[in-house]
Motif scaffolding. Sequence first.
Motif, mmCIF file in Angstrom:
data_model
loop_
_atom_site.group_PDB
_atom_site.id
_atom_site.type_symbol
_atom_site.label_atom_id
_atom_site.label_comp_id
_atom_site.label_asym_id
_atom_site.label_seq_id
_atom_site.Cartn_x
_atom_site.Cartn_y
_atom_site.Cartn_z
ATOM 1 N N PRO A 105 0.934 -1.248 0.018
ATOM 2 C CA PRO A 105 -0.079 -0.061 0.142
ATOM 3 C C PRO A 105 0.873 1.325 0.029
ATOM 4 N N THR A 106 0.321 2.370 -0.556
ATOM 5 C CA THR A 106 0.949 3.618 -0.718
ATOM 6 C C THR A 106 0.165 4.510 -0.073
ATOM 7 N N ASP A 107 0.878 5.860 0.148
ATOM 8 C CA ASP A 107 0.177 7.157 0.483
ATOM 9 C C ASP A 107 -0.564 6.954 2.056
ATOM 10 N N LEU A 108 0.036 6.162 2.780
ATOM 11 C CA LEU A 108 -0.213 6.290 4.104
ATOM 12 C C LEU A 108 0.594 6.988 5.179
ATOM 13 N N PRO A 109 0.311 7.627 6.195
ATOM 14 C CA PRO A 109 0.994 8.155 6.989
ATOM 15 C C PRO A 109 1.921 7.570 7.838
ATOM 16 N N PRO A 110 3.366 7.942 7.744
ATOM 17 C CA PRO A 110 4.373 7.000 8.727
ATOM 18 C C PRO A 110 3.719 6.791 10.069
ATOM 19 N N LEU A 111 4.452 5.678 10.640
ATOM 20 C CA LEU A 111 4.160 5.588 12.001
ATOM 21 C C LEU A 111 5.324 6.134 12.826
ATOM 22 N N PRO A 112 5.111 6.539 13.875
ATOM 23 C CA PRO A 112 6.547 7.137 14.844
ATOM 24 C C PRO A 112 7.397 6.085 15.198
ATOM 25 N N LYS A 113 8.660 6.088 15.061
ATOM 26 C CA LYS A 113 9.665 5.265 15.561
ATOM 27 C C LYS A 113 10.469 5.637 16.934
ATOM 28 N N ASN A 114 10.774 4.570 17.508
ATOM 29 C CA ASN A 114 11.860 4.486 18.660
ATOM 30 C C ASN A 114 12.772 3.853 18.187
ATOM 31 N N VAL A 115 13.992 4.637 17.938
ATOM 32 C CA VAL A 115 15.118 3.776 17.509
ATOM 33 C C VAL A 115 16.466 4.087 18.399
ATOM 34 N N VAL A 116 17.160 3.080 18.380
ATOM 35 C CA VAL A 116 18.527 3.100 19.161
ATOM 36 C C VAL A 116 19.578 2.733 18.106
ATOM 37 N N PHE A 117 20.460 3.388 17.801
ATOM 38 C CA PHE A 117 21.659 3.437 16.832
ATOM 39 C C PHE A 117 22.576 2.671 17.796
ATOM 40 N N VAL A 118 23.229 1.534 17.451
ATOM 41 C CA VAL A 118 24.439 0.943 18.246
ATOM 42 C C VAL A 118 25.806 0.584 17.270
ATOM 43 N N LEU A 119 26.544 1.633 17.369
ATOM 44 C CA LEU A 119 27.803 1.814 16.641
ATOM 45 C C LEU A 119 29.087 1.220 16.926
ATOM 46 N N ASP A 120 29.651 0.554 16.214
ATOM 47 C CA ASP A 120 31.208 0.130 16.508
ATOM 48 C C ASP A 120 32.030 1.083 16.449
ATOM 49 N N SER A 121 32.856 1.430 17.603
ATOM 50 C CA SER A 121 33.726 2.289 17.493
ATOM 51 C C SER A 121 35.262 1.906 18.181
ATOM 52 N N SER A 122 35.534 0.553 17.763
ATOM 53 C CA SER A 122 36.681 -0.303 18.139
ATOM 54 C C SER A 122 37.834 0.335 17.282
ATOM 55 N N ALA A 123 39.008 0.043 17.521
ATOM 56 C CA ALA A 123 40.137 0.439 16.806
ATOM 57 C C ALA A 123 40.263 -0.047 15.455
ATOM 58 N N SER A 124 39.688 -1.334 15.033
ATOM 59 C CA SER A 124 39.413 -1.721 13.550
ATOM 60 C C SER A 124 38.486 -0.612 12.728
ATOM 61 N N MET A 125 37.823 0.272 13.265
ATOM 62 C CA MET A 125 37.212 1.209 12.595
ATOM 63 C C MET A 125 37.733 2.478 12.219
ATOM 64 N N VAL A 126 38.814 2.476 12.608
ATOM 65 C CA VAL A 126 39.865 3.717 12.367
ATOM 66 C C VAL A 126 39.758 3.985 10.688
ATOM 67 N N GLY A 127 39.869 5.434 10.440
ATOM 68 C CA GLY A 127 40.151 5.637 8.989
ATOM 69 C C GLY A 127 38.628 6.044 8.143
ATOM 70 N N THR A 128 38.659 5.312 7.102
ATOM 71 C CA THR A 128 37.592 5.814 6.401
ATOM 72 C C THR A 128 36.124 5.109 6.713
ATOM 73 N N LYS A 129 36.337 3.844 7.475
ATOM 74 C CA LYS A 129 35.124 3.114 7.570
ATOM 75 C C LYS A 129 34.369 4.034 8.909
ATOM 76 N N LEU A 130 35.159 4.509 9.875
ATOM 77 C CA LEU A 130 34.329 5.543 10.790
ATOM 78 C C LEU A 130 33.965 6.923 10.204
ATOM 79 N N LYS A 131 34.744 7.268 9.101
ATOM 80 C CA LYS A 131 34.583 8.472 8.946
ATOM 81 C C LYS A 131 33.122 8.452 7.941
ATOM 82 N N GLN A 132 32.995 7.527 7.028
ATOM 83 C CA GLN A 132 31.876 7.142 6.246
ATOM 84 C C GLN A 132 30.646 6.857 7.211
ATOM 85 N N THR A 133 30.676 6.259 8.168
ATOM 86 C CA THR A 133 29.664 5.804 9.123
ATOM 87 C C THR A 133 29.076 7.161 9.784
ATOM 88 N N LYS A 134 30.336 8.115 10.238
ATOM 89 C CA LYS A 134 29.737 9.390 10.828
ATOM 90 C C LYS A 134 28.825 10.263 9.775
#
Length: 952
Positions: free
Chosen positions: A298-327
């Motif tokens: 179906p289309t043209d329906l009003p969106p439902l409200p969201k309750n969202v939690v973002f859980v992001l890896d910030s370990s050492a292996s994310m250094v460089g491009t990966k963490l930059k692009q995630t941000k």
Amino acid sequence: MILWLWLCWGFPTSAGQPDSELMARYLEEQLLADYSIAEQVARRVPRQAKFLQRLETRPRMSEFNVRSTIISRYAFTTVSCTMVNSGSEAREAVFEMQIPAAAFISNFTMSIGNKTYYGEVTGKDKKNTSDDKTRDKKPPSPTNGRENGYETFKASVFIPRKMQARFVLHYEELLQRRLGKYEYTVSIRPQQLVGRLRVEVNILENSGIVSLEVPPLRNSKQKGNGKAEGDVSPPPSTVVGHTKTLAKVTFNPSVVEQTRIARNGILGDFIIRYDVNRELSVGDVQILNGYFVHYFAPTDLPPLPKNVVFVLDSSASMVGTKLKQTKEALFTILQDLRPEDHFNIIGFSNRIKVWQQDRLVPVTPNNIRDAKKYIHNMSPTGGTNINGALQTGAKLLNDYIAQNDIDARSVSLIIFLTDGRPTVGETQSSKILSNTKDAIRDKFCLFTIGIGNDVDHKLLERMALENCGMTRHFQEDEDAASHLKGFYDEIGTPLLSDIRVDYPEDDVEQVTQNFFPNYFNGSEIIIAGKLINRTSDKLHVEVTASNSKKYILLKTDVAIDLPSRNDIRGVPGLEDGKGDKNYIERAWSYLTIKELLNSRLKSDDSQEKDHLMEKAKSMALAYNFVTPFTVLKMREAGLHSEPPQEEFIRPSTDGIGEKLQSLQGHKAPPEQDKQEQDKQRIKISKTSADGDPHFVIDFPSSKFSVCFNIDGEPGDILRLVSDHKESGVTVNGQLIGAPAPPNGHKKQRTYFSTITILSNKPERSYLEITPRRIILDDWERLVLSCGRSAVVRSRSLEVSISANSNVTVTIRDAISFVILIHRYKKPAPYQRNHLGFYISNSKGLSSDSHGLLGQFLNHEVKLLQESLNTSHQQVGQNHTEASKPNHTNTLKVKGRLIPVVWKQRRIYNGQQEVECWFAKNNADKLIDGSYKDYLASHPFDTGTSFGTINSL
């Protein structure tokens, strides 16, 4: 996953000599054609490329051809590739093709020189289907065959000198709707310039095609982006044409155009995106041949409200491009949150940091600004505590739901991103899965994202499956920012929650998943199943769900007595063709197998896992799909087999999607059996229906024949043999019209254009024969050309084709029919390509068989000579007075007296002359009832007894 088919033959220098002059001429012509192309390439390719070609020692790809048909989102794809070894010694050729990871391979064939090999799908041993712990230690990567959403099929063979190899690969997939579009992708990576390169895609959507687009070729680094940047025009040489329901897209670049795209061969994905017309209702329900598929978006329906939690890896292996692009991606995602949404952010390494303790905050300009500052200040350090991060996120969301008066119709979810494996805290995958499931308790969904090559794909996939979510994986060198934003866009706008689709229990069975926690804007819910009650004229459908305003209930009755909407025969643009009547059934089998695989992945019970594996394996074997529990094994098809052909049927020619590959799911007969069969000549009786049509019935014990004509109307379907109750066999013939010859006594001629043979013992099967092709369906659909000799055998049925001559059908070794093929190179106006039907062996038919021919197979007639004003006198079988014109001759059939005259008929393409007693007036009194009693309602009408109608 790589499907590696390593076939290596030690051909001597004199090996590969064809077994027939025909094969020799075929190979010679193909090689000459390839050499002429090579000369054109040499004249037109830039000097650097010519130098590279001279240094090239590998076999040359002379042709790369992709043909696809998409019918109601279900895609059949055929890839054919020809490689030529012009060198003086045998060389290795590698056929490599990237296919969507969600697709199932349905067949693979190849010919090397004069030998043909076909793929046979067989079940894997249990030990090979169990999880391989050693293999798990080394995750898949692009180098070993897997890329984002794609798998590599690879076959390697040695080609003898001065010969060629041809590969034909078939795969099927159900297109998924994402961001409001279906995306069909073909990988074009020949790694060299190709003389003949062509992609052709045909689309049929009865709902109507909208928003059709063909973006530029996409390379691997752009894969999954979903949005074109810069130039948005189609690739060079692309032609797009479509009507309301049909579309045809071709890509056919010349060698020069290929060099402009990539100097050493095209490297990229050819993409087609489109959507269909839809309404705010229960959706699109399509029913065909006892199966249904239900598309709900179906289309043209009003969106439902969201309750969202973002859980992001910030370990050492994310250094460089990966963490930059995630941000970068999170900055954009935060900006897209709606005012009615609530959110929080957790960063984790060996330590877990929560942005806003013990709460979710509303979306306000200040909160968005502060969240961006928190993300900007995240720095990579430490290990990876996946279990601790998920426990924290789940507790945060559970507490918020329990302690706040949130909207009951809001959608809660966790979006989890990592680039590695657990190294801190709980590191055992089974414990992490168990802990996560216990923490979430089916209250919300978990969506997982993996970046790079060190991710535990199985862990992320299973976590998402067990908690009603989805998973995505992106390569480290890809544009992670656009990937993350694209994935969030898929799930960022929930429109409905707790969707349930119901059908009457007495009407359907084996229905796929029919409850869905959420429906997101731009996606689609698909349900499929089997009909139990095929005699019903409607299917009741109910959809219940929640949206932001209220609970909704949608009801409707879908008509199932009008199959023409989903039977694509007769669709404008189809030329004398019929579409695949099986596409809905194959979509159902595809969905069912996918669900069985997911259920097994989620299960912890070994017995349940084995049961699910066996069910998935059984269905995969029935539909000829290569899955984790089945494998493709190559078999030699015999010395007299012909090279594999793609034999693809498309809307502009003979139909849509009905042909996958000639050897699909069927074994070629062993060479010895074929040789014995060649020595045996089938003895055909005179009992037949051929020509205009002229019917002949042979009575061997009486030593004479009877003949009659049927003057039917074009489109009439005549029941020739009807023995459905006893032997299970029915034969129907459909008439086609033609103008009558000049100065003739008839207004028109009629011929048999189609012969349909149905059998339901010991199992259901049917044959549909036309002058050009044969469709065999015995739970595995097979389409064969009448222009090539072939033999196909199943448990109870054998079909033998003599190219452009005849087709012999043998049922349980006790019933045999021969169908003659009449084709004209230059037909006169009153001629039509047509068929003749002959009964070779009727021993397996019962004494109760009926039909225009069947009613006479177990009955004898008497010939009487009646002189004017005299009593009846039986005529001797060879009495010369019987043919004198001053006598009226009479047949006695079942107590009825029928006047007849002496005639001569030619049968077997005019090769044999038959003398017969002819009954006039459409065989009045000769046959039971009248001509109209033998009209079938459709080709598959099995009429269980005289004057009744039934369907197989």
